[in-house]
Scaffold this motif. Structure first.
Motif, mmCIF file in Angstrom:
data_model
loop_
_atom_site.group_PDB
_atom_site.id
_atom_site.type_symbol
_atom_site.label_atom_id
_atom_site.label_comp_id
_atom_site.label_asym_id
_atom_site.label_seq_id
_atom_site.Cartn_x
_atom_site.Cartn_y
_atom_site.Cartn_z
ATOM 1 N N GLY A 23 -15.838 0.377 -9.840
ATOM 2 C CA GLY A 23 -14.511 0.941 -9.968
ATOM 3 C C GLY A 23 -14.400 1.846 -11.177
ATOM 4 O O GLY A 23 -13.816 2.939 -11.110
ATOM 5 N N PHE A 24 -14.985 1.429 -12.296
ATOM 6 C CA PHE A 24 -14.968 2.229 -13.514
ATOM 7 C C PHE A 24 -15.692 3.558 -13.295
ATOM 8 O O PHE A 24 -15.183 4.629 -13.658
ATOM 9 C CB PHE A 24 -15.622 1.453 -14.656
ATOM 10 C CG PHE A 24 -15.621 2.170 -15.973
ATOM 11 C CD1 PHE A 24 -14.446 2.320 -16.700
ATOM 12 C CD2 PHE A 24 -16.800 2.687 -16.490
ATOM 13 C CE1 PHE A 24 -14.446 2.978 -17.926
ATOM 14 C CE2 PHE A 24 -16.810 3.347 -17.707
ATOM 15 C CZ PHE A 24 -15.635 3.498 -18.428
ATOM 16 N N LEU A 37 -6.774 -3.929 -13.075
ATOM 17 C CA LEU A 37 -8.094 -4.143 -12.469
ATOM 18 C C LEU A 37 -9.206 -4.212 -13.514
ATOM 19 O O LEU A 37 -10.384 -4.110 -13.159
ATOM 20 C CB LEU A 37 -8.413 -3.021 -11.477
ATOM 21 C CG LEU A 37 -8.006 -3.232 -10.022
ATOM 22 C CD1 LEU A 37 -8.468 -2.052 -9.170
ATOM 23 C CD2 LEU A 37 -8.558 -4.526 -9.459
ATOM 24 N N THR A 38 -8.848 -4.382 -14.785
ATOM 25 C CA THR A 38 -9.874 -4.409 -15.833
ATOM 26 C C THR A 38 -10.930 -5.468 -15.560
ATOM 27 O O THR A 38 -12.130 -5.248 -15.789
ATOM 28 C CB THR A 38 -9.216 -4.667 -17.202
ATOM 29 O OG1 THR A 38 -8.258 -3.617 -17.457
ATOM 30 C CG2 THR A 38 -10.253 -4.679 -18.311
ATOM 31 N N ALA A 76 -10.326 6.436 -18.155
ATOM 32 C CA ALA A 76 -10.596 5.570 -17.006
ATOM 33 C C ALA A 76 -10.255 4.122 -17.343
ATOM 34 O O ALA A 76 -9.622 3.419 -16.541
ATOM 35 C CB ALA A 76 -12.057 5.692 -16.591
ATOM 36 N N ALA A 77 -10.646 3.677 -18.516
ATOM 37 C CA ALA A 77 -10.356 2.294 -18.915
ATOM 38 C C ALA A 77 -8.857 2.056 -18.986
ATOM 39 O O ALA A 77 -8.356 1.001 -18.553
ATOM 40 C CB ALA A 77 -11.011 2.000 -20.262
ATOM 41 N N LEU A 78 -8.117 3.034 -19.515
ATOM 42 C CA LEU A 78 -6.671 2.898 -19.631
ATOM 43 C C LEU A 78 -6.015 2.858 -18.253
ATOM 44 O O LEU A 78 -5.127 2.032 -17.995
ATOM 45 C CB LEU A 78 -6.107 4.054 -20.457
ATOM 46 C CG LEU A 78 -4.590 4.051 -20.681
ATOM 47 C CD1 LEU A 78 -4.149 2.784 -21.413
ATOM 48 C CD2 LEU A 78 -4.162 5.292 -21.458
ATOM 49 N N ALA A 79 -6.444 3.739 -17.343
ATOM 50 C CA ALA A 79 -5.859 3.778 -15.999
ATOM 51 C C ALA A 79 -6.149 2.490 -15.240
ATOM 52 O O ALA A 79 -5.276 1.952 -14.538
ATOM 53 C CB ALA A 79 -6.399 4.983 -15.231
ATOM 54 N N ILE A 80 -7.355 1.966 -15.377
ATOM 55 C CA ILE A 80 -7.724 0.733 -14.686
ATOM 56 C C ILE A 80 -6.923 -0.442 -15.240
ATOM 57 O O ILE A 80 -6.497 -1.331 -14.496
ATOM 58 C CB ILE A 80 -9.246 0.502 -14.791
ATOM 59 C CG1 ILE A 80 -9.980 1.544 -13.946
ATOM 60 C CG2 ILE A 80 -9.623 -0.905 -14.336
ATOM 61 C CD1 ILE A 80 -11.481 1.558 -14.151
ATOM 62 N N ARG A 99 -5.783 -0.022 -5.302
ATOM 63 C CA ARG A 99 -5.422 0.140 -6.714
ATOM 64 C C ARG A 99 -6.412 1.033 -7.460
ATOM 65 O O ARG A 99 -6.015 1.782 -8.360
ATOM 66 C CB ARG A 99 -5.325 -1.235 -7.384
ATOM 67 C CG ARG A 99 -4.024 -1.944 -7.078
ATOM 68 C CD ARG A 99 -3.907 -3.205 -7.916
ATOM 69 N NE ARG A 99 -4.695 -4.305 -7.373
ATOM 70 C CZ ARG A 99 -5.037 -5.391 -8.050
ATOM 71 N NH1 ARG A 99 -4.702 -5.503 -9.320
ATOM 72 N NH2 ARG A 99 -5.728 -6.341 -7.471
ATOM 73 N N ILE A 100 -7.694 0.979 -7.101
ATOM 74 C CA ILE A 100 -8.649 1.822 -7.815
ATOM 75 C C ILE A 100 -8.424 3.288 -7.461
ATOM 76 O O ILE A 100 -8.618 4.188 -8.303
ATOM 77 C CB ILE A 100 -10.110 1.380 -7.552
ATOM 78 C CG1 ILE A 100 -11.024 1.847 -8.696
ATOM 79 C CG2 ILE A 100 -10.624 1.898 -6.212
ATOM 80 C CD1 ILE A 100 -10.722 1.214 -10.023
ATOM 81 N N ARG A 101 -7.981 3.565 -6.228
ATOM 82 C CA ARG A 101 -7.626 4.952 -5.882
ATOM 83 C C ARG A 101 -6.403 5.400 -6.670
ATOM 84 O O ARG A 101 -6.307 6.551 -7.096
ATOM 85 C CB ARG A 101 -7.390 5.077 -4.375
ATOM 86 C CG ARG A 101 -8.639 4.894 -3.540
ATOM 87 C CD ARG A 101 -8.479 5.446 -2.118
ATOM 88 N NE ARG A 101 -7.426 4.785 -1.379
ATOM 89 C CZ ARG A 101 -7.572 3.663 -0.702
ATOM 90 N NH1 ARG A 101 -8.749 3.032 -0.704
ATOM 91 N NH2 ARG A 101 -6.578 3.130 -0.014
ATOM 92 N N LEU A 102 -5.453 4.483 -6.859
ATOM 93 C CA LEU A 102 -4.281 4.803 -7.669
ATOM 94 C C LEU A 102 -4.688 5.066 -9.114
ATOM 95 O O LEU A 102 -4.184 5.997 -9.755
ATOM 96 C CB LEU A 102 -3.279 3.652 -7.600
ATOM 97 C CG LEU A 102 -2.014 3.784 -8.462
ATOM 98 C CD1 LEU A 102 -1.230 5.041 -8.086
ATOM 99 C CD2 LEU A 102 -1.133 2.544 -8.303
ATOM 100 N N ALA A 103 -5.611 4.266 -9.640
ATOM 101 C CA ALA A 103 -6.091 4.474 -11.007
ATOM 102 C C ALA A 103 -6.698 5.858 -11.166
ATOM 103 O O ALA A 103 -6.445 6.554 -12.164
ATOM 104 C CB ALA A 103 -7.113 3.400 -11.378
ATOM 105 N N GLN A 104 -7.487 6.284 -10.189
ATOM 106 C CA GLN A 104 -8.077 7.618 -10.271
ATOM 107 C C GLN A 104 -6.998 8.700 -10.225
ATOM 108 O O GLN A 104 -7.091 9.719 -10.916
ATOM 109 C CB GLN A 104 -9.078 7.838 -9.139
ATOM 110 C CG GLN A 104 -9.905 9.118 -9.314
ATOM 111 C CD GLN A 104 -10.833 9.364 -8.164
ATOM 112 O OE1 GLN A 104 -10.407 9.657 -7.061
ATOM 113 N NE2 GLN A 104 -12.140 9.255 -8.420
#
Length: 310
Positions: free
Chosen positions: A93-94, A124-125, A115-119, A142-147
């Motif tokens: 994911g990262f 999802l950390t 990336a770490a902040l968005a995750i 959620r990982i798509r949302l993080a991106q």
């Protein structure tokens, strides 16, 4: 000001002989805007048009003053998470979020920080270093949302973003949308979870068969639909007696006793005249405990305007 709006002017898009959207005019302010309509209605086409993934056959679009024909400028201010589960399963994911930021031109260290902040923002950390192949459907969502949010876009476009989320994560995601909107950003999303759309949207755009059926705040949209009767529930002590009185009112099109025992359900095309009739009945001695509108929500508008298709 056009640099604070998403504007569609007479936009049409056909895929060969298949209609995508037809003669769309929209003026979308910042805040949370929900696109509501059945499958194939044109919601995804609208999102792809404002994201520059497809171009209109006619008409013009600007997204906060930027044309989708200028993709490099547009992508700096826009994040898009599609409903399609296209994330590569072999990366973590990262790594997936970092890769997206590198495409935006960020250096490795800054990409990893963002990336770490968005995750972390999408909770999802704990799974950031796991491969996406091991993610549940909700985690992939959620990982798509993080991106999509990692570069802090002013416009967030999300196709069915609540699919596959459990109630707690869904509530956290809605809180994220509200936070974005409170900062003066655009959050454009499509959803079939109509009750939630009603709760968290600033405005709704109803679309069917490629055409905009109605738009605006739910209550205001409902007031503009004169061809459809309004429905009310009268809480009263003697439903049968009140129902018989309402049968004589010319402005009432249908009266029936609520099967749930709450009172009388009334359909009317003239809301003000109906309110006056209820007042007269109350003044004549009938106890009216309350009048509740039953159609000031997305479910009812959906039923009225799109015929209940899902």
């Amino acid at each position: 000001m056009s640099d604070e709006l998403i504007l569609f002017h007479n936009v049409s898009k056909f895929y060969g002989d298949v209609l995508g959207v037809n003669k769309v005019d929209l003026r979308i302010p910042s805040g949370i805007t929900s696109l509501v309509g059945p499958n194939g209605s044109g919601k995804t086409t609208l999102m792809n048009l404002m994201s520059g993934l497809v171009h209109p056959g006619s008409g013009s679009i600007t997204v906060r003053g930027i044309s989708p024909f200028a993709p490099e400028k547009l992508m700096r201010i826009l994040g898009y998470a599609t409903q399609y589960d296209a994330a590569p399963r072999g990366v973590t994911g990262f790594g997936f979020v970092v890769a997206g930021l590198l495409l935006y031109g960020y250096r490795q260290a800054e990409a990893e920080r963002r990336a770490a902040l968005a995750i972390e923002t999408v909770s999802l950390t704990h799974a950031a270093q796991r491969k996406i192949a091991a993610y549940s459907k909700g985690m992939r969502q959620r990982i798509r949302l993080a991106q999509a949010i990692a570069h802090e876009p002013a416009v967030l476009v999300l196709d069915e973003p609540l699919n596959g989320l459990d109630p707690l994560v869904r509530a956290e995601t809605i809180a994220l949308f509200r936070n974005y909107a409170a900062q003066g950003r655009h959050v454009i999303l499509s959803s079939h979870v109509l009750q939630e759309v009603d709760v968290f949207s600033d405005q709704v755009i109803l679309i069917a068969n490629g055409m905009i059926v109605a738009e605006g705040e739910i209550r205001n949209v409902r007031d503009e639909i004169h061809e459809h009767p309004s429905q009310f529930l009268l809480h009263c002590q003697h439903p049968a007696r009140v129902a018989s009185m309402l049968f004589d009112q010319a402005d009432v099109t249908e009266v029936k006793i609520d099967p749930g025992g709450r009172g009388v359900l009334v359909m009317t095309r003239q809301r003000e005249a109906f309110a006056a009739a209820v007042q007269r009945i109350a003044l004549n001695g009938e106890e009216i405990d309350g009048v509740m509108p039953m159609d000031e929500n997305v479910d009812a508008l959906y039923e009225y305007l799109i015929g209940g298709g899902k």
